[in-house]
Design an enzyme around this catalytic site. Structure first.
Site, PDB file in Angstrom:
ATOM      1  N   GLU A 128      -2.159   1.026  26.134  1.00  0.00           N
ATOM      2  CA  GLU A 128      -2.830   2.242  26.609  1.00  0.00           C
ATOM      3  C   GLU A 128      -2.826   3.273  25.485  1.00  0.00           C
ATOM      4  OE1 GLU A 128      -0.958   3.574  30.185  1.00  0.00           O
ATOM      5  OE2 GLU A 128      -1.368   1.665  31.217  1.00  0.00           O
ATOM      6  N   GLU A 242       2.811 -16.417  22.081  1.00  0.00           N
ATOM      7  CA  GLU A 242       1.933 -15.435  21.441  1.00  0.00           C
ATOM      8  C   GLU A 242       2.309 -15.273  19.964  1.00  0.00           C
ATOM      9  OE1 GLU A 242       1.592 -11.739  23.575  1.00  0.00           O
ATOM     10  OE2 GLU A 242       0.970 -10.644  21.797  1.00  0.00           O
ATOM     11  N   ARG A 268     -13.675 -17.640 -13.563  1.00  0.00           N
ATOM     12  CA  ARG A 268     -13.849 -16.314 -14.160  1.00  0.00           C
ATOM     13  C   ARG A 268     -13.190 -16.263 -15.533  1.00  0.00           C
ATOM     14  NH1 ARG A 268     -16.803 -11.720 -14.106  1.00  0.00           N
ATOM     15  NH2 ARG A 268     -15.588  -9.993 -14.923  1.00  0.00           N
ATOM     16  N   GLN A 336      -6.317  -8.537  -6.203  1.00  0.00           N
ATOM     17  CA  GLN A 336      -6.040  -8.102  -7.581  1.00  0.00           C
ATOM     18  C   GLN A 336      -6.578  -9.119  -8.587  1.00  0.00           C
ATOM     19  OE1 GLN A 336      -4.871  -5.166  -8.158  1.00  0.00           O
ATOM     20  NE2 GLN A 336      -4.646  -5.304 -10.374  1.00  0.00           N
ATOM     21  N   HIS A 338      -8.996 -11.093  -8.236  1.00  0.00           N
ATOM     22  CA  HIS A 338     -10.464 -11.101  -8.230  1.00  0.00           C
ATOM     23  C   HIS A 338     -11.042  -9.914  -9.014  1.00  0.00           C
ATOM     24  CE1 HIS A 338     -10.432 -14.188  -5.081  1.00  0.00           C
ATOM     25  NE2 HIS A 338     -11.755 -14.249  -5.155  1.00  0.00           N
TER      26      HIS A 338
END
Ligand SMILES: Cc1cc2nc3c(=O)[nH]c(=O)nc-3n(C[C@H](O)[C@H](O)[C@H](O)COP(=O)(O)OP(=O)(O)OC[C@H]3O[C@@H](n4cnc5c(N)ncnc54)[C@H](O)[C@@H]3O)c2cc1C
Length: 385
Positions: A128, A242, A268, A336, A338
């Site tokens: 709530e 859960e 890269r 970082q 990337h």
């Protein structure tokens, strides 16, 4: 590292789930994120495959399979090849069991079949505006009136809140008792039940998270789950599962981020070589690899413990805390590595970074997990003078 908990039938199941995620979920994910919710058809299609509420008895249309490893596979494949905002697992294993385990025969036969088929979507409403971690502070109340309960109050941050056809709502039934709450089945179309905004979030954008309002909603007595004063006791029964569901998801998400970053650093280039050749990159990915492998063994062991009905609340809390914290670290390091691309929404890692942030907040925050663990080791502030 090779995993040892799956049998051949699990691997076959995984292949089918992967194909489903690639064909029926991934192609729609971008549109779902833009519209702020998944299409209802996604649940119907998952239902047709038998992926929803697999634990449900055959007489309700389920497969009667309680082996948690199947749910683990559904989560892992959805995170990697589908869309983490498709909350199939919330429907199947987080909310469905409230009906399956607490519901009487009439409630199960009336409600479960359409949940298994995906025609009806489930949500659970505890939080709530003024009560989250401290659920005993909830103000939504239900009063008994002859053949029904009158429900009044407001809930917020409710997953599947826009899509849900059935919402399990927690409400105070014994005003003078802090833990005197009941669980009520509220159905789409009940007078006085209204949905508020689909809340704008920084991540998990395909997931509808909403406010819900209850103004004099007449909930018939046949829609009360179990004893209307024992809601807190019931809630506690579902927390182990859960937290394990969360742990499986967070770790799978971190694994997927690590994999795509490894690919990125190989391609890269900077200063005449792939950035993966720099010692910093190699060491960062090596550190994370070791942490991911170590935690995977722990989570897989928790899954087996859960199957044997012996996973304790504190071990489930450890799994939830460890995985969500590692997920956060992995996402940060991977962004970082990337560089600027990691900050661009068109790169998946940027989305994963924002999707991951909530793991340390919902389903019991990191601080609450540490409370549970510390109480279990005998350091319970409530009993210490
Ligand atoms: C995307 C999303 C989906 C959600 N889906 C659902 C849903 O489907 N159904 C539902 O009922 N709820 C849902 N929630 C709500 C979620 O469970 C709560 O946000 C969460 O329990 C935290 O409660 P709160 O937001 O009120 O924060 P608070 O409880 O106000 O906590 C604020 C900060 O105080 C810290 N804190 C609180 N108590 C203690 C303590 N005893 N010791 C130390 N620190 C403490 C917390 O760790 C946190 O850092 C969702 C939330 C999000 C963000």
């Amino acid at each position: 590292m090779r995993r040892h908990i799956f049998e051949q039938e699990h691997e076959q199941f995984r292949d089918g789930v992967r194909r489903f995620m690639q064909a029926e979920v991934a192609p729609h994910a971008e549109r779902w994120r833009a519209q702020g919710q998944v299409d209802r058809e996604a649940f119907l299609k998952a239902g047709q495959q038998g992926y929803l509420l697999m634990w449900a008895d055959e007489r309700y249309g389920g497969a009667g399979v309680s082996d948690f490893r199947y749910e683990q596979i559904l989560i892992e494949e959805n995170v990697r090849y589908g869309e983490p905002g498709f909350f199939m697992t919330l429907h199947s294993r987080l909310v469905g069991p409230y009906l399956g385990k607490l519901g009487n025969e009439e409630q199960c036969s009336r409600l479960l079949p359409k949940c298994v088929s995906g025609e009806h979507i489930l949500a659970v409403a505890m939080t709530e505006p003024a009560a989250g971690s401290d659920l005993a502070g909830m103000r939504t109340r239900a009063e008994e009136h002859g053949d029904h309960w009158l429900l009044n109050g407001a809930k917020t941050y409710i997953s599947n809140g826009q899509l849900a056809d059935i919402v399990i709502v927690a409400a105070r039934t014994v005003p003078e008792k802090r833990h005197g709450i009941g669980l009520f089945i509220v159905e789409r179309g009940m007078s006085g039940f209204e949905r508020g905004r689909n809340l704008k979030k920084i991540g998990l954008k395909a997931q509808d998270t909403s406010e819900l309002f209850f103004n004099n909603v007449k909930v018939p007595k046949r829609n009360v789950l179990g004893d209307p004063a024992q809601g807190f006791v019931y809630l506690a029964q579902f927390l182990v599962e859960e937290r394990l569901l969360g742990a499986v998801q967070y770790l799978a998400h971190a694994q997927a981020a690590w994999d795509l970053t490894l690919e990125f650093v190989r391609d890269r280039r900077a200063f005449g070589k792939p950035i993966g050749a720099f010692q910093n990159t190699r060491f960062k990915l090596a550190e994370l690899r070791a942490q991911l492998d170590g935690l995977q063994v722990f989570v897989d062991q928790c899954v087996l413990e859960h199957n044997a009905d012996s996973l304790t609340p504190e071990t489930a809390a450890e799994a939830k805390w460890l995985t969500s914290e590692l997920e956060g670290r992995v996402m940060d390091e991977c962004v970082q590595l990337h560089g600027g691309a990691g900050y661009m929404e068109e790169y998946r890692i940027a989305r994963m970074f924002t999707d991951a942030r909530v793991s340390r907040i919902y389903a019991g925050s990191s601080e609450i997990m540490k409370e549970i663990i510390s109480r279990a080791i005998g350091l319970d502030d409530r009993k210490m003078k």
